[in-house]
Design a protein around this motif. Structure first.
Motif, PDB file in Angstrom:
ATOM      1  N   CYS A   1     -12.593   5.123  -8.860  1.00 58.22           N
ATOM      2  CA  CYS A   1     -12.089   6.388  -9.379  1.00 58.22           C
ATOM      3  C   CYS A   1     -12.881   6.803 -10.619  1.00 58.22           C
TER       4      CYS A   1
ATOM      5  N   CYS B   1     -10.200   5.438 -15.665  1.00 52.96           N
ATOM      6  CA  CYS B   1     -10.887   4.544 -14.716  1.00 52.96           C
ATOM      7  C   CYS B   1     -12.388   4.511 -14.987  1.00 52.96           C
TER       8      CYS B   1
ATOM      9  N   ASN C   1     -12.646   0.885 -13.524  1.00 51.95           N
ATOM     10  CA  ASN C   1     -11.495   0.407 -12.753  1.00 51.95           C
ATOM     11  C   ASN C   1     -11.707   0.633 -11.261  1.00 51.95           C
TER      12      ASN C   1
ATOM     13  N   HIS D   1     -10.322  -0.710  -7.591  1.00 50.41           N
ATOM     14  CA  HIS D   1      -9.102  -1.379  -7.168  1.00 50.41           C
ATOM     15  C   HIS D   1      -8.783  -1.101  -5.708  1.00 50.41           C
TER      16      HIS D   1
ATOM     17  N   ILE E   1      -5.205  -0.921  -3.106  1.00 54.99           N
ATOM     18  CA  ILE E   1      -3.783  -0.626  -3.290  1.00 54.99           C
ATOM     19  C   ILE E   1      -2.948  -1.362  -2.254  1.00 54.99           C
TER      20      ILE E   1
ATOM     21  N   ALA F   1       1.092   6.570 -14.079  1.00 48.04           N
ATOM     22  CA  ALA F   1       0.295   5.350 -13.945  1.00 48.04           C
ATOM     23  C   ALA F   1       0.690   4.397 -15.074  1.00 48.04           C
TER      24      ALA F   1
ATOM     25  N   HIS G   1      -0.799   1.373 -16.804  1.00 46.90           N
ATOM     26  CA  HIS G   1      -2.008   0.576 -16.977  1.00 46.90           C
ATOM     27  C   HIS G   1      -1.646  -0.702 -17.720  1.00 46.90           C
TER      28      HIS G   1
ATOM     29  N   PRO H   1      -0.698   2.474  -9.938  1.00 47.26           N
ATOM     30  CA  PRO H   1      -1.457   3.724  -9.930  1.00 47.26           C
ATOM     31  C   PRO H   1      -0.580   4.965  -9.798  1.00 47.26           C
ATOM     32  N   ARG H   2      -1.042   6.035 -10.379  1.00 43.73           N
ATOM     33  CA  ARG H   2      -0.348   7.323 -10.270  1.00 43.73           C
ATOM     34  C   ARG H   2      -0.253   7.757  -8.810  1.00 43.73           C
TER      35      ARG H   2
ATOM     36  N   GLY I   1      -2.294  -1.351  -7.841  1.00 45.00           N
ATOM     37  CA  GLY I   1      -3.745  -1.329  -7.707  1.00 45.00           C
ATOM     38  C   GLY I   1      -4.248  -2.668  -8.219  1.00 45.00           C
TER      39      GLY I   1
END
Length: 160
Positions: A57, A62, A67, A69, A71, A96, A98, A112-113, A120
């Motif tokens: 992302c 991110c 970041n 990841h 999911i 999100a 974090h 994650p959002r 994630g």
């Protein structure tokens, strides 16, 4: 009464067997990965494919954290230790979460959002030996709303 004692003993034994089986239940087609932060204060296990679909992302956070990841649904993630070592950073919509280790600063997983019902997972924080391959997909998080609307599968990645 010996009969009642026998029934209670059998019931207890069966309950133990069922709990053991359920706690070690393998999801069909998935493997149990383990991982954690750098200092070892946080450890987790996650059921996912051996062939991981990674999102790269470019949203503001991110991009700064690099970041990447994959999911998974929350039901496939288990924190093994370190709840007291986790701290959380949020911004903007605050959806999100974090999360990262208070001691070493590593984010090995987060909420994650895009999938608030899941996690994630940072593939680079997994222990070696269970990942067969990784495919990375760029996600245009810098235009998050548009990217979410256009992406066909990301919204459902935390669903069973």
């Amino acid at each position: 009464d010996p009969v009642i004692f026998f029934i209670v003993s059998c019931t207890s034994f069966i309950t133990i067997i069922i709990k053991y089986y359920l706690s070690n239940l393998e999801y069909q087609g998935l493997v149990k990965h383990t991982g954690g932060c750098h200092c070892g204060a946080i450890r987790f296990e996650v059921w996912a494919s051996a062939d991981l679909h990674i999102f790269d992302c470019n949203c503001s956070i991110c991009k700064k954290k690099q970041n990447r990841h994959f999911i998974v649904p929350a039901s496939r993630f288990k924190l093994l230790k370190g709840a007291d070592h986790i701290t959380t950073y949020t911004f903007n919509t605050h959806k999100a979460q974090h999360t990262f280790c208070k001691r070493c600063g590593v984010q090995s997983f987060y909420t994650p959002r895009s999938n608030p019902g899941g996690f994630g997972i940072a593939p680079h924080c997994l222990d070696e030996g269970t990942v067969q391959s990784m495919v990375t997909e760029e996600f245009n998080g810098s235009d998050w709303e548009k990217a979410m609307k256009e992406h066909k599968t990301i919204k459902n990645m935390s669903k069973e």
